[in-house]
Design a protein around this motif. Structure first.
Motif, PDB file in Angstrom:
ATOM      1  N   TYR A   5      46.375  35.986  45.213  1.00  6.96           N
ATOM      2  CA  TYR A   5      45.492  36.199  44.061  1.00  6.96           C
ATOM      3  C   TYR A   5      44.715  34.927  43.742  1.00  6.96           C
ATOM      4  CZ  TYR A   5      47.916  40.615  43.175  1.00  6.96           C
ATOM      5  OH  TYR A   5      48.424  41.881  43.284  1.00  6.96           O
ATOM      6  N   VAL A  10      41.180  36.170  41.960  1.00 12.12           N
ATOM      7  CA  VAL A  10      41.211  37.412  41.177  1.00 12.12           C
ATOM      8  C   VAL A  10      42.521  37.494  40.406  1.00 12.12           C
ATOM      9  CG1 VAL A  10      39.704  38.681  42.766  1.00 12.12           C
ATOM     10  CG2 VAL A  10      42.167  38.749  43.114  1.00 12.12           C
ATOM     11  N   PRO A  11      42.511  38.195  39.266  1.00 11.90           N
ATOM     12  CA  PRO A  11      43.755  38.365  38.509  1.00 11.90           C
ATOM     13  C   PRO A  11      44.661  39.387  39.193  1.00 11.90           C
ATOM     14  CG  PRO A  11      41.981  39.539  37.418  1.00 11.90           C
ATOM     15  CD  PRO A  11      41.362  38.778  38.564  1.00 11.90           C
ATOM     16  N   LYS A  12      45.930  39.371  38.820  1.00 11.49           N
ATOM     17  CA  LYS A  12      46.910  40.281  39.415  1.00 11.49           C
ATOM     18  C   LYS A  12      46.526  41.747  39.231  1.00 11.49           C
ATOM     19  CE  LYS A  12      51.835  40.879  39.991  1.00 11.49           C
ATOM     20  NZ  LYS A  12      53.164  40.438  39.647  1.00 11.49           N
ATOM     21  N   ALA A  14      43.571  43.048  39.327  1.00 14.29           N
ATOM     22  CA  ALA A  14      42.233  43.306  39.864  1.00 14.29           C
ATOM     23  C   ALA A  14      42.185  44.625  40.627  1.00 14.29           C
ATOM     24  CB  ALA A  14      41.815  42.167  40.788  1.00 14.29           C
ATOM     25  N   SER A  15      41.040  45.273  40.558  1.00 10.64           N
ATOM     26  CA  SER A  15      40.848  46.533  41.281  1.00 10.64           C
ATOM     27  C   SER A  15      40.635  46.240  42.766  1.00 10.64           C
ATOM     28  CB  SER A  15      39.640  47.275  40.728  1.00 10.64           C
ATOM     29  OG  SER A  15      38.455  46.586  41.058  1.00 10.64           O
ATOM     30  N   GLU A  16      40.761  47.284  43.584  1.00  5.92           N
ATOM     31  CA  GLU A  16      40.511  47.133  45.016  1.00  5.92           C
ATOM     32  C   GLU A  16      39.075  46.664  45.268  1.00  5.92           C
ATOM     33  OE1 GLU A  16      41.660  50.494  47.460  1.00  5.92           O
ATOM     34  OE2 GLU A  16      43.392  50.859  46.189  1.00  5.92           O
ATOM     35  N   THR A  17      38.152  47.175  44.474  1.00  2.00           N
ATOM     36  CA  THR A  17      36.745  46.793  44.608  1.00  2.00           C
ATOM     37  C   THR A  17      36.551  45.317  44.306  1.00  2.00           C
ATOM     38  OG1 THR A  17      36.071  49.023  43.979  1.00  2.00           O
ATOM     39  CG2 THR A  17      34.408  47.299  43.801  1.00  2.00           C
ATOM     40  N   ASP A  18      37.181  44.823  43.236  1.00  2.00           N
ATOM     41  CA  ASP A  18      37.057  43.404  42.885  1.00  2.00           C
ATOM     42  C   ASP A  18      37.679  42.510  43.950  1.00  2.00           C
ATOM     43  OD1 ASP A  18      35.722  44.020  40.548  1.00  2.00           O
ATOM     44  OD2 ASP A  18      37.533  43.925  39.290  1.00  2.00           O
ATOM     45  N   ILE A  19      38.783  42.947  44.519  1.00  2.00           N
ATOM     46  CA  ILE A  19      39.439  42.172  45.576  1.00  2.00           C
ATOM     47  C   ILE A  19      38.531  42.098  46.801  1.00  2.00           C
ATOM     48  CG2 ILE A  19      41.363  42.203  47.225  1.00  2.00           C
ATOM     49  CD1 ILE A  19      43.099  43.257  44.880  1.00  2.00           C
ATOM     50  N   LYS A  21      35.258  42.443  46.892  1.00  2.00           N
ATOM     51  CA  LYS A  21      34.092  41.621  46.567  1.00  2.00           C
ATOM     52  C   LYS A  21      34.415  40.133  46.674  1.00  2.00           C
ATOM     53  CE  LYS A  21      31.713  44.296  43.167  1.00  2.00           C
ATOM     54  NZ  LYS A  21      31.270  44.391  41.775  1.00  2.00           N
ATOM     55  N   ALA A  22      35.556  39.748  46.101  1.00  2.00           N
ATOM     56  CA  ALA A  22      35.960  38.344  46.133  1.00  2.00           C
ATOM     57  C   ALA A  22      36.177  37.879  47.572  1.00  2.00           C
ATOM     58  CB  ALA A  22      37.233  38.149  45.309  1.00  2.00           C
TER      59      ALA A  22
END
Length: 110
Positions: A5, A10-12, A14-19, A21-22
């Motif tokens: 993380y 990303v925070p714990k 976080a959505s799959e989409t945010d992960i 993207k990051a």
């Protein structure tokens, strides 16, 4: 490896989409083709890939969150490794005096 993380930023929760993207952002920034000869960029790219390998897979992410695997995806030690022989008289198979023989009142000779 560090906490996946933290690597992806990303925070714990976080959505799959945010992960995703990051990860893509880091992969683009540190890709070896864009940073030829930069060993630190190569290391960061590899670290981002490893982190995404865990967090991008729902099963592995769950295992990591439960503490079953570490940041490298390897099983965490439960503290009981190396204590074999409890389930089936393991010592007797190696020619020693095992638990099953002791329970039946038999010695090492039989």
């Amino acid at each position: 490896m560090r906490n996946p993380y933290d690597v992806l930023g990303v925070p714990k929760g976080a959505s799959e989409t945010d992960i995703k993207k990051a990860y893509r952002k880091l992969a683009k920034a540190y890709h070896p083709d864009r940073n030829a000869g930069d060993a630190k960029a190569k290391d960061r790219f590899a670290e981002a890939n490893s982190a995404y390998e865990i967090l991008g897979d729902a099963g592995k992410r769950g295992q990591f969150d439960r503490g079953e695997i570490d940041g490298d995806g390897k099983p965490r030690a439960s503290g009981f490794e190396g204590f074999g022989g409890f389930g089936g008289g393991g010592g007797a198979r190696a020619g020693g005096f095992g638990f099953e023989q002791a329970a039946r009142g038999r010695g090492a000779g039989g």
